[in-house]
Design a protein around this motif. Structure first.
Motif, PDB file in Angstrom:
ATOM      1  N   PHE A  63       0.847  -1.189   0.000  1.00 24.95           N
ATOM      2  CA  PHE A  63       0.000   0.000   0.000  1.00 24.95           C
ATOM      3  C   PHE A  63       0.880   1.235   0.000  1.00 24.95           C
ATOM      4  CE2 PHE A  63       0.704  -1.042   4.456  1.00 24.95           C
ATOM      5  CZ  PHE A  63       0.967   0.188   5.044  1.00 24.95           C
ATOM      6  N   ASP A  64       0.323   2.329  -0.421  1.00 23.49           N
ATOM      7  CA  ASP A  64       1.017   3.617  -0.434  1.00 23.49           C
ATOM      8  C   ASP A  64       0.439   4.512   0.656  1.00 23.49           C
ATOM      9  OD1 ASP A  64       2.623   2.941  -2.635  1.00 23.49           O
ATOM     10  OD2 ASP A  64       1.039   3.512  -4.040  1.00 23.49           O
ATOM     11  N   THR A  65       1.313   5.257   1.295  1.00 24.48           N
ATOM     12  CA  THR A  65       0.878   6.167   2.343  1.00 24.48           C
ATOM     13  C   THR A  65       1.749   7.416   2.322  1.00 24.48           C
ATOM     14  OG1 THR A  65       0.555   6.432   4.724  1.00 24.48           O
ATOM     15  CG2 THR A  65       2.354   5.007   4.045  1.00 24.48           C
ATOM     16  N   SER A  66       1.185   8.520   2.772  1.00 18.26           N
ATOM     17  CA  SER A  66       1.924   9.783   2.818  1.00 18.26           C
ATOM     18  C   SER A  66       2.520  10.036   4.201  1.00 18.26           C
ATOM     19  CB  SER A  66       0.992  10.946   2.449  1.00 18.26           C
ATOM     20  OG  SER A  66      -0.080  11.051   3.384  1.00 18.26           O
ATOM     21  N   VAL A  67       2.258   9.129   5.133  1.00 18.46           N
ATOM     22  CA  VAL A  67       2.715   9.355   6.502  1.00 18.46           C
ATOM     23  C   VAL A  67       3.956   8.532   6.826  1.00 18.46           C
ATOM     24  CG1 VAL A  67       0.358   9.847   7.248  1.00 18.46           C
ATOM     25  CG2 VAL A  67       1.274   7.535   7.515  1.00 18.46           C
ATOM     26  N   GLN A  68       4.741   9.030   7.753  1.00 25.47           N
ATOM     27  CA  GLN A  68       5.916   8.323   8.249  1.00 25.47           C
ATOM     28  C   GLN A  68       5.561   7.618   9.552  1.00 25.47           C
ATOM     29  OE1 GLN A  68       9.027   8.007   7.052  1.00 25.47           O
ATOM     30  NE2 GLN A  68       8.931   9.382   5.278  1.00 25.47           N
ATOM     31  N   ILE A  88      -0.297  -9.580  11.115  1.00 27.06           N
ATOM     32  CA  ILE A  88       0.822  -9.138  10.295  1.00 27.06           C
ATOM     33  C   ILE A  88       2.075  -9.844  10.806  1.00 27.06           C
ATOM     34  CG2 ILE A  88       2.157  -7.170   9.452  1.00 27.06           C
ATOM     35  CD1 ILE A  88      -0.800  -7.093   8.679  1.00 27.06           C
ATOM     36  N   LEU A  89       2.829 -10.473   9.913  1.00 24.37           N
ATOM     37  CA  LEU A  89       4.038 -11.197  10.295  1.00 24.37           C
ATOM     38  C   LEU A  89       5.306 -10.403  10.036  1.00 24.37           C
ATOM     39  CD1 LEU A  89       3.148 -14.685   8.754  1.00 24.37           C
ATOM     40  CD2 LEU A  89       2.708 -13.876  11.087  1.00 24.37           C
ATOM     41  N   TRP A  90       5.247  -9.498   9.057  1.00 20.82           N
ATOM     42  CA  TRP A  90       6.470  -8.796   8.626  1.00 20.82           C
ATOM     43  C   TRP A  90       6.059  -7.572   7.831  1.00 20.82           C
ATOM     44  CZ3 TRP A  90       8.350  -7.836   3.633  1.00 20.82           C
ATOM     45  CH2 TRP A  90       9.713  -7.495   3.526  1.00 20.82           C
ATOM     46  N   ALA A  91       6.882  -6.528   7.912  1.00 24.25           N
ATOM     47  CA  ALA A  91       6.625  -5.303   7.155  1.00 24.25           C
ATOM     48  C   ALA A  91       7.947  -4.663   6.775  1.00 24.25           C
ATOM     49  CB  ALA A  91       5.779  -4.319   7.969  1.00 24.25           C
ATOM     50  N   ALA A  92       7.945  -3.919   5.676  1.00 21.94           N
ATOM     51  CA  ALA A  92       9.147  -3.205   5.250  1.00 21.94           C
ATOM     52  C   ALA A  92       8.756  -2.097   4.290  1.00 21.94           C
ATOM     53  CB  ALA A  92      10.143  -4.152   4.584  1.00 21.94           C
ATOM     54  N   GLU A  93       9.591  -1.066   4.239  1.00 23.35           N
ATOM     55  CA  GLU A  93       9.435  -0.057   3.192  1.00 23.35           C
ATOM     56  C   GLU A  93      10.054  -0.623   1.924  1.00 23.35           C
ATOM     57  OE1 GLU A  93      10.723   4.580   2.222  1.00 23.35           O
ATOM     58  OE2 GLU A  93      10.942   3.769   4.262  1.00 23.35           O
ATOM     59  N   THR A  94       9.421  -0.398   0.772  1.00 24.34           N
ATOM     60  CA  THR A  94       9.891  -0.973  -0.467  1.00 24.34           C
ATOM     61  C   THR A  94       9.880   0.060  -1.578  1.00 24.34           C
ATOM     62  OG1 THR A  94       9.634  -2.883  -1.965  1.00 24.34           O
ATOM     63  CG2 THR A  94       7.610  -1.778  -1.228  1.00 24.34           C
ATOM     64  N   SER A  95      10.416  -0.322  -2.712  1.00 26.37           N
ATOM     65  CA  SER A  95      10.468   0.566  -3.872  1.00 26.37           C
ATOM     66  C   SER A  95       9.071   0.805  -4.424  1.00 26.37           C
ATOM     67  CB  SER A  95      11.349  -0.066  -4.955  1.00 26.37           C
ATOM     68  OG  SER A  95      11.161   0.560  -6.201  1.00 26.37           O
ATOM     69  N   ASP A  96       8.869   1.987  -5.012  1.00 24.98           N
ATOM     70  CA  ASP A  96       7.593   2.277  -5.661  1.00 24.98           C
ATOM     71  C   ASP A  96       7.355   1.381  -6.873  1.00 24.98           C
ATOM     72  OD1 ASP A  96       7.083   4.234  -3.825  1.00 24.98           O
ATOM     73  OD2 ASP A  96       7.645   5.914  -5.119  1.00 24.98           O
TER      74      ASP A  96
END
Length: 265
Positions: A63-68, A88-96
């Motif tokens: 998903f895309d979000t504008s918040v940090q 949720i098992l895992w999360a990361a910031e990824t490339s667009d």
């Protein structure tokens, strides 16, 4: 900012993955929790939609979000707002450039089928069930005919929205652990109800209604009306999504836990 998540869920009480007006889906529930953490409306894209009653051990969304937010907020924070049967098992910031659906190379499913005279109790929503004896060897032969690239029109639901019925199955194995039959299927993608329709046809062959060669006839016919009814969703698990290594997606367990039985690959 694009965030990628891996989650698991028990699909027993949900109307499938895809958002519904009634708000009864996995997607609706997840988006509500994510939106609360983000304090803005969040919409997710998934690697694969699962049907009503189908479970997932490794579902991928972005998903895309504008918040940090710290990554912990997208895991522990969201989990605090989710019901106990979604996590949720895992999360990361990824490339667009990353896309949960379009970058997926392969989907993995397991189907667990209890083969005994009496219906299950404790695991009633976690396994499929068939009461008559099933011949493993005949099902294994029939399943081998489906490996490779084929037109799977005979195994797609009438409401399937896929543009093409051509799919490539890279693995279809069937093993027995006592009274439990374990079907493992891997393909580049699956049509709507494709796995459950394949299981139904394999059960027909296993109980002796048709020979293994009937599976070849079904493939050639490209006609859903010739195949077996769609089998129960209870024993179906989405167990993995494979991506190119450049996306750095972790490998997680791909086997549901049934007491007394190890299903590790």
């Amino acid at each position: 900012m694009r965030i990628v998540l891996i989650l698991e869920y028990d699909g027993s009480r949900y109307c499938g993955w895809q958002s519904q007006p009634e708000g009864c889906s996995i997607q609706d529930t997840l988006e509500t929790a994510l939106s609360e953490i983000a304090k803005e409306e969040i919409h997710v894209i998934t690697a694969g939609r699962t049907d009503t009653g189908v479970h997932a051990l490794y579902q991928v969304v972005h998903f895309d979000t504008s918040v940090q937010r710290p990554i912990s907020a997208w895991v522990r924070g969201v989990n605090a707002l989710l019901p106990n049967d979604i996590a949720i098992l895992w999360a990361a910031e990824t490339s667009d450039e990353f896309h949960a659906r379009y970058n997926a190379l392969e989907r993995h499913y397991l189907y667990l089928l209890l083969n005994q005279p009496t219906r299950p109790g404790i695991h009633h929503s976690k396994v499929g069930w068939y009461h008559q004896p099933l011949e493993l060897e005949k099902m294994q032969v029939a399943g081998s005919f489906l490996i490779g690239e084929h037109d799977f029109s005979s195994f797609r639901a009438a409401e399937c929205q896929a543009k093409s019925p051509i799919r490539t199955i890279t693995r279809l194995s069937i093993t027995r652990h006592g009274n439990l039959l374990i079907f493992e299927l891997r393909a580049n993608a699956f049509l709507h109800h494709m796995v459950r329709n394949i299981i139904g046809c394999l059960v027909y062959i296993g109980k002796g209604k048709y020979s293994p060669e009937w599976m070849c006839e079904l493939l050639k016919s490209c006609n859903r009306t010739y195949a077996a009814p769609t089998f129960s969703s209870a024993g179906l698990y989405l167990t993995g999504i494979r991506y190119d290594r450049r996306w750095y997606m972790p490998e997680l367990a791909e086997a549901p836990i049934i007491p007394g039985i190890s299903l590790s690959n």
